[in-house]
Design an enzyme around this catalytic site. Structure first.
Site, PDB file in Angstrom:
ATOM      1  N   LYS A   1      -1.403  10.780   1.572  1.00 39.55           N
ATOM      2  CA  LYS A   1      -0.461  10.368   0.518  1.00 39.55           C
ATOM      3  C   LYS A   1      -0.951  10.795  -0.865  1.00 39.55           C
ATOM      4  O   LYS A   1      -0.190  11.368  -1.647  1.00 39.55           O
ATOM      5  CB  LYS A   1      -0.278   8.838   0.561  1.00 39.55           C
ATOM      6  CG  LYS A   1       0.303   8.314   1.864  1.00 39.55           C
ATOM      7  CD  LYS A   1       0.559   6.821   1.797  1.00 39.55           C
ATOM      8  CE  LYS A   1      -0.717   6.018   1.619  1.00 39.55           C
ATOM      9  NZ  LYS A   1      -1.644   6.151   2.764  1.00 39.55           N
TER      10      LYS A   1
ATOM     11  N   ARG B   1      16.717  15.715  12.809  1.00 37.35           N
ATOM     12  CA  ARG B   1      16.735  17.133  12.460  1.00 37.35           C
ATOM     13  C   ARG B   1      17.999  17.545  11.716  1.00 37.35           C
ATOM     14  O   ARG B   1      18.092  18.683  11.250  1.00 37.35           O
ATOM     15  CB  ARG B   1      16.594  17.977  13.727  1.00 37.35           C
ATOM     16  CG  ARG B   1      15.292  17.709  14.475  1.00 37.35           C
ATOM     17  CD  ARG B   1      15.148  18.590  15.693  1.00 37.35           C
ATOM     18  NE  ARG B   1      15.051  19.990  15.348  1.00 37.35           N
ATOM     19  CZ  ARG B   1      14.869  20.958  16.254  1.00 37.35           C
ATOM     20  NH1 ARG B   1      14.774  20.653  17.537  1.00 37.35           N
ATOM     21  NH2 ARG B   1      14.797  22.214  15.858  1.00 37.35           N
TER      22      ARG B   1
ATOM     23  N   ASP C   1      -2.205   3.978  -4.526  1.00 37.71           N
ATOM     24  CA  ASP C   1      -2.883   3.025  -3.652  1.00 37.71           C
ATOM     25  C   ASP C   1      -2.174   1.673  -3.569  1.00 37.71           C
ATOM     26  O   ASP C   1      -1.662   1.303  -2.520  1.00 37.71           O
ATOM     27  CB  ASP C   1      -4.344   2.835  -4.074  1.00 37.71           C
ATOM     28  CG  ASP C   1      -5.149   2.137  -2.977  1.00 37.71           C
ATOM     29  OD1 ASP C   1      -4.788   2.288  -1.799  1.00 37.71           O
ATOM     30  OD2 ASP C   1      -6.110   1.441  -3.304  1.00 37.71           O
TER      31      ASP C   1
ATOM     32  N   HIS D   1       0.843  -1.189   0.000  1.00 42.66           N
ATOM     33  CA  HIS D   1       0.000   0.000   0.000  1.00 42.66           C
ATOM     34  C   HIS D   1       0.878   1.240   0.000  1.00 42.66           C
ATOM     35  O   HIS D   1       1.790   1.366   0.812  1.00 42.66           O
ATOM     36  CB  HIS D   1      -0.902  -0.012   1.234  1.00 42.66           C
ATOM     37  CG  HIS D   1      -1.828   1.165   1.321  1.00 42.66           C
ATOM     38  ND1 HIS D   1      -2.851   1.376   0.425  1.00 42.66           N
ATOM     39  CD2 HIS D   1      -1.867   2.205   2.194  1.00 42.66           C
ATOM     40  CE1 HIS D   1      -3.485   2.482   0.752  1.00 42.66           C
ATOM     41  NE2 HIS D   1      -2.916   3.007   1.811  1.00 42.66           N
TER      42      HIS D   1
END
Length: 329
Positions: free
Chosen positions: A168, A253, A186, A147
């Site tokens: 998404k 980060r 999908d 998926h």
């Protein structure tokens, strides 16, 4: 190996264009089109035709080029048909003649009797062999479906994953609007090609370029944005996981992390991007793609930043040691 059953007929039915086309046609032995091809390799049967059948790789596709065709003609001129009959006594997937060579009626008759399909191509042997091996690398590649949404951004294949409803498809739609391309939405089918590359495409060619947008429904990207907004397949180079923002989680980060996701035995860089209102995900993904291209060129922004910080600290410590803590002079 792929779990799909691959037959000789599948080779004839492949919709390959341009430099990928095999240009094959069946000229005899149509009963053999249902035979399975179980080995992703090709054999040149010169030794077998000369009588050495001890190591005959009969389970492979048999390619007759100039040398094999000339030797076959020599056998028939000498009336030495036993070696040809012995050749067809094995369960051969199929025989292919390159250069548009036309085998004799005797050869075709023996092929019909044994139920072995005889194919013909106008390609030269070396060209056909290279193309067929490329086809086999895809047909026999390990596969799985997952998926997600696969897009191409600045030439980089990016697989977007995450929970249903995280955004998404909406993010991919914005990327298409910004000039990038959709590969599949999908359900993505992935293949491991050559043991080290992961290729992604739509699990279903009919619906792969359609997209479900909640509140709107199903849209056709090719019709809305043109064929330039889609791709049939693309190598996956980065996996981006979209997830709801978690205040308790520590996110990378600096970009010096080494997170990976393993797909079909191949490790791919994994980047986790937290989603919350106000974050411009398409721009972040574009920056990720450009940064990946820089890495391919040997430039690592995060590593250079880290090295500059360490150099700055070292210089500061050196100055401190030289001048001392007393700065009254």
């Amino acid at each position: 190996m792929s779990d799909e059953r691959i037959t000789v007929l599948d080779l004839l039915d492949l919709d390959l264009k341009g430099h990928d086309s095999l240009s094959v046609r069946c000229i005899a032995g149509r009963r053999g089109l249902s035979r399975e091809i179980t080995v992703s390799d090709i054999n040149r049967p010169g030794l077998a035709l000369s009588g050495f059948y001890e190591s005959f790789a009969y389970e492979r596709v048999q390619l007759f080029g100039r040398g094999e065709y000339a030797f076959l003609q020599k056998l028939e001129q000498e009336g030495n048909y036993s070696l040809i009959k012995q050749f067809f006594s094995y369960e051969i997937p199929c025989v292919v003649f390159s250069h548009s060579f036309q085998p004799s009626e005797l050869f075709l008759s023996l092929a019909e009797q044994s139920g072995c399909a005889v194919l013909q191509t106008d390609l030269v042997s070396s060209d056909f062999l290279q193309r067929l091996l490329r086809v086999f690398s895809n047909l026999f590649a390990p596969t799985q479906t997952m998926h997600g949404v696969l897009v191409e951004v600045y030439g980089v294949g990016i697989l977007l994953t995450g929970e249903s409803g995280v955004g998404k498809s909406e993010t991919a739609l914005e990327l298409v609007e910004r000039g990038h391309r959709l590969v599949a939405d999908d359900i993505v089918k992935i293949l491991c090609v050559n043991g080290n590359s992961i290729l992604g495409k739509g699990a279903n060619k009919i619906i792969s370029h359609h997209m479900e947008i909640r509140g709107i429904g199903i849209i056709n990207i090719a019709q809305l944005y043109g064929v330039g907004a889609i791709r049939e397949q693309k190598e996956i180079q980065i996996v981006i996981k979209l997830e709801p923002w978690n205040q308790t989680k520590v996110y990378d980060r600096t970009g010096t992390g080494d997170a990976h996701m393993e797909l079909l035995g191949v490790k791919l860089p994994l980047i986790e991007i937290p989603v919350k209102p106000g974050r411009n995900l398409p721009i972040i993904i574009e920056a990720t793609a450009m940064n990946e291209r820089l890495k391919k060129m040997g430039y690592y922004s995060a590593k250079e930043f880290n090295q500059n910080i360490l150099r700055w600290i070292e210089i500061g410590e050196a100055q401190k040691a030289y001048y001392g803590s007393d700065d009254s002079y």
